[in-house]
Design a protein around this motif. Structure first.
Motif, short mmCIF file in Angstrom:
data_model
loop_
_atom_site.label_atom_id
_atom_site.label_comp_id
_atom_site.label_asym_id
_atom_site.label_seq_id
_atom_site.Cartn_x
_atom_site.Cartn_y
_atom_site.Cartn_z
N ALA A 171 38.70 46.32 29.64
CA ALA A 171 39.95 46.14 30.88
C ALA A 171 41.31 46.77 29.78
O ALA A 171 42.12 46.65 29.73
N ILE A 218 61.47 50.33 26.05
CA ILE A 218 61.42 49.35 27.20
C ILE A 218 61.87 47.56 26.80
O ILE A 218 61.43 46.97 27.36
N LEU A 246 45.65 47.24 16.60
CA LEU A 246 45.14 45.46 16.59
C LEU A 246 44.31 45.34 17.74
O LEU A 246 43.54 44.66 17.29
N ILE A 285 51.22 45.73 38.71
CA ILE A 285 50.32 46.80 37.58
C ILE A 285 51.11 46.99 36.76
O ILE A 285 52.01 47.31 35.78
N PRO A 286 51.22 48.18 37.88
CA PRO A 286 51.58 49.83 36.99
C PRO A 286 53.17 49.46 36.82
O PRO A 286 53.60 50.90 35.78
N ILE A 305 55.27 46.49 36.41
CA ILE A 305 55.55 45.97 35.27
C ILE A 305 55.32 46.73 34.14
O ILE A 305 55.71 45.72 32.91
N ALA A 306 54.30 47.20 33.42
CA ALA A 306 53.28 47.54 32.69
C ALA A 306 54.43 48.66 31.91
O ALA A 306 54.19 48.38 31.17
N VAL A 307 55.40 49.28 33.04
CA VAL A 307 56.67 49.65 32.20
C VAL A 307 57.98 49.90 32.58
O VAL A 307 58.70 50.50 31.90
N SER A 332 53.34 43.38 18.35
CA SER A 332 51.81 44.00 19.46
C SER A 332 50.83 43.12 19.58
O SER A 332 50.26 43.57 20.45
N ALA A 333 50.74 41.31 19.39
CA ALA A 333 49.83 41.39 19.05
C ALA A 333 50.09 40.56 21.08
O ALA A 333 49.18 40.66 21.89
N VAL A 363 51.29 42.90 22.95
CA VAL A 363 51.43 43.85 23.92
C VAL A 363 49.99 44.24 23.96
O VAL A 363 49.59 44.10 25.55
N ALA A 364 49.41 43.51 23.56
CA ALA A 364 47.95 43.98 23.08
C ALA A 364 47.18 43.02 24.19
O ALA A 364 46.19 43.01 25.33
N ALA A 373 47.80 43.22 27.89
CA ALA A 373 46.74 44.66 28.58
C ALA A 373 46.14 44.25 28.79
O ALA A 373 45.76 44.92 29.77
N PHE A 374 45.02 43.22 27.94
CA PHE A 374 43.66 43.04 28.14
C PHE A 374 43.75 42.43 29.45
O PHE A 374 42.78 41.86 30.30
N PHE A 427 45.99 42.14 32.00
CA PHE A 427 46.23 43.66 33.60
C PHE A 427 45.20 44.22 34.01
O PHE A 427 45.09 44.42 35.10
N GLY A 428 44.72 44.78 32.53
CA GLY A 428 43.47 45.05 32.60
C GLY A 428 42.08 44.83 33.75
O GLY A 428 41.54 44.24 34.44
N ALA A 429 42.09 43.15 33.24
CA ALA A 429 40.96 41.91 33.82
C ALA A 429 41.28 41.59 34.89
O ALA A 429 40.63 41.68 36.04
#
Lengths: 227, 227
Positions: free
Chosen positions: A163, A178, A213, B119-120, B122-124, B156-157, B159-160, B163-164, B166-168
């Motif tokens: 994920a 962004i 991270l 998701i595609p 919002i992610a970009v 960074s935190a 964003v990470a 990412a998790f 969205f994948g989930a």
DNA sequence: CCAATAAATGAATGCCATTCATTTATATCC
DNA sequence: GGATATAAATGAATGGCATTCATTTATTGG
């Protein structure tokens, strides 16, 4: 596979005006369709991947494709399974668990960051339809097991890592600005400050920083579960 | 029984055969388009979200929509910004950092698991085009800062974590038998064993187990960064 | 030798987003 | 208060797209 696949060369393959009827040797097969699609995506992007364009690049009528794939989604499945085979799982079995996971995850992200339109497909596709993807899972699962990972949590851990990888693959394709709030910046001072602060660090790839991270947090969190 | 009031009501809104020309009051606006789209998605799913169907549900000609949005993608952006406002950020400022992140992430995943086609996007999408999304980021950033998170790592935190999430969100929509290897099972023994072992646990939502596992790892990994 | 089959053709079909000329009530300006 | 500009609708194209279908014909198997 003895027969070398035809029609996958770099030649544009102009309308060859082939006669109808069963040809001496099949012009098309799933392997050829997959590599042609990959090449097309490389030059024209996913917007350029139409059944008509794919057929043209193979020197064939669009309807001919349907003798070998049942739909365009089928082409996308072939593509994603092909890509799964390109993910580096070689470190499982030869390196410590932590670095094996690290290599796998970075490679996985890099491969799919160039193919984000496939993510919605791979994320929900039953593995029975994707043998190479399944082979990847087998390698990873074996690596987790050998590393002493509790068996009842292996799949959950892989799912969580995946994920994260998929979400991170999207980030790679995001525009550099962004997080530029533009005219709204003054209304979101904390956010703006944090964005500016990150920019000061001058990382060549902010995306990679976030990925690292998160990945390291997952690795150390999951690593604690091992026997 | 033809309802006199069109737009956004629960009525299907039959072709009202309105005359052309500037009406007394505008029938359409971005808010009405957004809620109509949301309702349409709720009943027909994303496949049913076409510009024609959207227009029909508003009792209007398809071309009329283009006076208020520039494209279908524009509609999707309106939708996703609307959804961002539904994500629960209320725990930031009122609860400890760990539980605030937990609440936010679960809520974020739940909202978007029903809207994975967004998701595609919002992610970009640059945040400048999505004010409500930006507001969400501001709340989260402020929460991190107040919790003593090092400022240069806040983005960074986030964003990470995103990412998790969205994948989930995709995982939630996957079929239950996604890991059934079928006839290939014997060729992937480690994987099959791990899948069977997980099944033994009899979780009502295997997806939630994976999400929790990953999220807790991220929270404790990131938590260690705080002052 | 004949029948079945595999693999191609090209001409529909239908859906879909988007554009454009046109219409006309309302708002604005002199 | 009349002229004019504008906003917001209409409906009729347009072009792209995936997919289907009847047809053709070389090869293969009985």
């Amino acid at each position: 596979m003895p027969a070398p696949t035809p029609a996958t060369s770099a030649t544009p393959a102009r309308p060859v005006r082939r006669r109808a009827g069963r040809p001496t040797a099949a012009v098309l097969d799933q392997g050829g369709i997959t590599t042609a699609a990959l090449e097309l995506i490389g030059t024209k992007g996913y917007n350029g991947l139409t059944m008509a364009a794919l057929a043209r690049s193979l020197g064939v009528a669009p309807s001919a494709l349907y003798n070998h794939v049942s739909s365009k989604d089928d082409v996308l499945i072939l593509l994603m399974d092909h890509l799964a085979a390109m993910v580096d799982v070689s470190a499982f079995g030869s390196e410590p668990w932590e670095s094996a996971v690290r290599r796998w995850a970075w490679s996985y992200r890099d491969v799919f960051s160039e193919h984000t339109p496939l993510i919605p497909i791979i994320a929900v596709l039953p593995v029975a339809n994707a043998p190479k993807t399944l082979a990847m899972y087998e390698s990873v699962t074996a690596g987790f097991r050998e590393a002493g990972f509790p068996e009842d949590r292996i799949i959950s851990a892989i799912v969580a890592l995946e994920a994260f990888v998929f979400g991170a693959a999207y980030d790679v394709t995001a525009p550099d600005d962004i997080f530029d709030a533009g005219s709204l910046a003054s209304q979101v001072p904390n956010f703006t400050a944090a964005v500016d602060r990150l920019a000061l660090e001058q990382h060549d790839r902010p995306t990679d920083v976030a990925f690292s991270l998160g990945l390291e947090a997952l690795i150390s969190g999951f690593g604690a579960l091992r026997a």
